[in-house]
Write an enzyme that holds these catalytic residues in place. Structure first.
Site, mmCIF file in Angstrom:
data_model
loop_
_atom_site.group_PDB
_atom_site.id
_atom_site.type_symbol
_atom_site.label_atom_id
_atom_site.label_comp_id
_atom_site.label_asym_id
_atom_site.label_seq_id
_atom_site.Cartn_x
_atom_site.Cartn_y
_atom_site.Cartn_z
ATOM 1 N N SER A 105 0.866 -1.183 0.000
ATOM 2 C CA SER A 105 0.000 0.000 0.000
ATOM 3 C C SER A 105 0.903 1.234 0.000
ATOM 4 C CB SER A 105 -0.836 -0.032 1.284
ATOM 5 O OG SER A 105 -1.374 1.233 1.595
ATOM 6 N N TYR A 148 -3.098 -1.092 10.074
ATOM 7 C CA TYR A 148 -2.992 -1.278 8.617
ATOM 8 C C TYR A 148 -1.599 -0.878 8.141
ATOM 9 C CZ TYR A 148 -4.391 -0.911 3.668
ATOM 10 O OH TYR A 148 -4.500 -1.060 2.308
HETATM 11 P P1 NDP Z 1 -11.884 -5.022 -1.067
HETATM 12 O O1 NDP Z 1 -12.501 -4.785 0.264
HETATM 13 O O2 NDP Z 1 -12.602 -4.631 -2.298
HETATM 14 O O3 NDP Z 1 -11.449 -6.545 -1.199
HETATM 15 C C1 NDP Z 1 -10.872 -7.242 -0.122
HETATM 16 C C2 NDP Z 1 -10.841 -8.698 -0.492
HETATM 17 O O4 NDP Z 1 -10.228 -9.448 0.557
HETATM 18 C C3 NDP Z 1 -12.223 -9.270 -0.696
HETATM 19 O O5 NDP Z 1 -12.192 -10.045 -1.871
HETATM 20 C C4 NDP Z 1 -12.446 -10.150 0.525
HETATM 21 O O6 NDP Z 1 -13.273 -11.257 0.164
HETATM 22 C C5 NDP Z 1 -11.026 -10.577 0.847
HETATM 23 N N1 NDP Z 1 -10.819 -10.923 2.258
HETATM 24 C C6 NDP Z 1 -10.874 -10.110 3.339
HETATM 25 N N2 NDP Z 1 -10.637 -10.804 4.464
HETATM 26 C C7 NDP Z 1 -10.408 -12.099 4.083
HETATM 27 C C8 NDP Z 1 -10.131 -13.287 4.788
HETATM 28 N N3 NDP Z 1 -10.014 -13.324 6.134
HETATM 29 N N4 NDP Z 1 -9.950 -14.438 4.092
HETATM 30 C C9 NDP Z 1 -10.077 -14.423 2.731
HETATM 31 N N5 NDP Z 1 -10.346 -13.332 2.005
HETATM 32 C C10 NDP Z 1 -10.520 -12.173 2.689
HETATM 33 O O7 NDP Z 1 -10.466 -4.281 -0.979
HETATM 34 P P2 NDP Z 1 -9.414 -3.826 -2.068
HETATM 35 O O8 NDP Z 1 -9.609 -4.549 -3.319
HETATM 36 O O9 NDP Z 1 -9.368 -2.361 -2.053
HETATM 37 O O10 NDP Z 1 -8.072 -4.330 -1.359
HETATM 38 C C11 NDP Z 1 -7.358 -5.473 -1.769
HETATM 39 C C12 NDP Z 1 -5.943 -5.353 -1.215
HETATM 40 O O11 NDP Z 1 -5.338 -4.182 -1.739
HETATM 41 C C13 NDP Z 1 -5.879 -5.241 0.298
HETATM 42 O O12 NDP Z 1 -4.757 -5.930 0.775
HETATM 43 C C14 NDP Z 1 -5.719 -3.750 0.516
HETATM 44 O O13 NDP Z 1 -5.085 -3.462 1.712
HETATM 45 C C15 NDP Z 1 -4.851 -3.399 -0.661
HETATM 46 N N6 NDP Z 1 -4.853 -1.993 -1.053
HETATM 47 C C16 NDP Z 1 -5.986 -1.372 -1.505
HETATM 48 C C17 NDP Z 1 -5.909 -0.042 -1.905
HETATM 49 C C18 NDP Z 1 -7.069 0.675 -2.476
HETATM 50 O O14 NDP Z 1 -6.948 1.879 -2.752
HETATM 51 N N7 NDP Z 1 -8.199 0.037 -2.715
HETATM 52 C C19 NDP Z 1 -4.673 0.724 -1.808
HETATM 53 C C20 NDP Z 1 -3.562 -0.030 -1.308
HETATM 54 C C21 NDP Z 1 -3.659 -1.327 -0.948
HETATM 55 P P3 NDP Z 1 -14.329 -11.964 1.179
HETATM 56 O O15 NDP Z 1 -14.951 -10.879 1.977
HETATM 57 O O16 NDP Z 1 -15.255 -12.701 0.283
HETATM 58 O O17 NDP Z 1 -13.470 -12.887 2.004
#
Ligand code: NDP
Length: 256
Positions: free
Chosen positions: A146, A159
């Site tokens: 991130s 985070y």
């Molecule tokens: P979303 O909330 O859209 O997606 C998060 C994903 O993680 C979902 O598919 C969710 O699926 C899955 N998830 C969460 N907890 C678990 C778990 N315990 N086991 C399995 N799957 C899990 O977030 P983003 O797409 O924005 O983020 C994705 C990654 O990118 C993260 O690591 C985030 O920190 C990082 N990021 C995002 C940024 C942004 O601007 N969006 C910037 C920088 C980094 P489900 O709930 O079905 O399990």
């Protein structure tokens, strides 16, 4: 040179591949020919993602349920992938959450929840992937950091710690496993429009305007902006690239 970005025959697990950045990366991998395993908890969302990926023409996608913070669940994911697909070439450690509170309001349970979901998960999944990757002669691991791997943020101490840790875990695994032909790299997304950041926009007044002002590209990233770097780090093109952290941020991290 024509197959530098060809992922046909490769099997890729994308944790959190059912939405947001994970889905953007899964689209890229599938379009380049990989068989994608969508690994997340919500199976309705995962089934919808699989249906979408299959239309992109890859080698067929499938959904496997996992809680990335649970050791036994992660072991079952990797075992199930190898049983169903015969191999494991690429692991994208993307699943993540945020709890936005300053440190003095954050409970220990919340701290653990964020660290386990964002950082311990990457250790667990990578460790489980190591044996099949080594046995088949190599592999690719892509960890999602991130901008908070680089910068501090008062509203997200757990985070930020988890994402800083992702970069150091990446370097450690990269140096440990380079002789096994396993490349381990991190991607540092800027502000990408997903469910995670839509919640942030609601919680943090002025966030939208400050992202637009501070990002040289002058816009939020879209999930498809994450596809190209995933294909690069998953394919032959990156065979001598390991231990790096690549910003995909519209220039955000160039601003001090
Ligand atoms: P979303 O909330 O859209 O997606 C998060 C994903 O993680 C979902 O598919 C969710 O699926 C899955 N998830 C969460 N907890 C678990 C778990 N315990 N086991 C399995 N799957 C899990 O977030 P983003 O797409 O924005 O983020 C994705 C990654 O990118 C993260 O690591 C985030 O920190 C990082 N990021 C995002 C940024 C942004 O601007 N969006 C910037 C920088 C980094 P489900 O709930 O079905 O399990």
């Amino acid at each position: 040179m024509h197959d530098l970005f060809d992922l046909r025959g490769r099997v890729a697990i994308v944790t959190g591949g059912n939405g947001g950045i994970g889905l953007g990366m899964a689209r890229g991998l599938a379009a380049a020919g990989a068989r994608v395993v969508v690994a997340a908890r919500n199976q309705d969302k995962s089934r919808a993602a699989v249906a979408e990926l299959e239309k992109l023409g890859g080698a067929g996608a499938l959904a496997l349920a996992v809680d990335v913070a649970d050791e036994a669940s992660v072991a079952a994911l990797v075992r199930g992938t190898v049983e169903r697909c015969g191999r494991l070439d690429v692991l994208v450690n993307n699943a993540g959450i945020n709890i936005r509170k300053p440190a003095h309001e954050l409970s220990l349970a919340e701290w653990h929840q964020v660290l386990e979901t964002n950082l311990t998960s990457a250790f667990l999944c990578s460790r489980a992937a190591y044996a099949p990757m080594k046995a088949q002669g190599g592999g690719k691991i892509v960890n999602i950091g991130s901008m908070l791997s680089i910068f501090g943020a008062g509203f997200a101490p757990a985070y930020g710690a988890s994402k800083g840790g992702i970069v150091q875990l990446t370097r450690s695994l990269a140096s440990a496993w380079a002789r096994d032909n396993i490349q381990v790299n991190a991607v540092l997304p800027g502000w990408i429009d997903t469910e995670l950041t839509q919640t942030a926009r609601r919680q943090i007044p002025g966030l939208n305007e400050s992202v637009l002002r501070r990002t040289p590209a002058g816009r939020w990233g879209e999930i498809d902006d994450m596809a190209g770097v995933a294909v690069f780090l998953a394919g032959r093109a990156s065979d001598f690239v390991t231990g790096t952290a690549i910003p995909v941020d519209g220039g955000y991290s160039t601003q001090g």
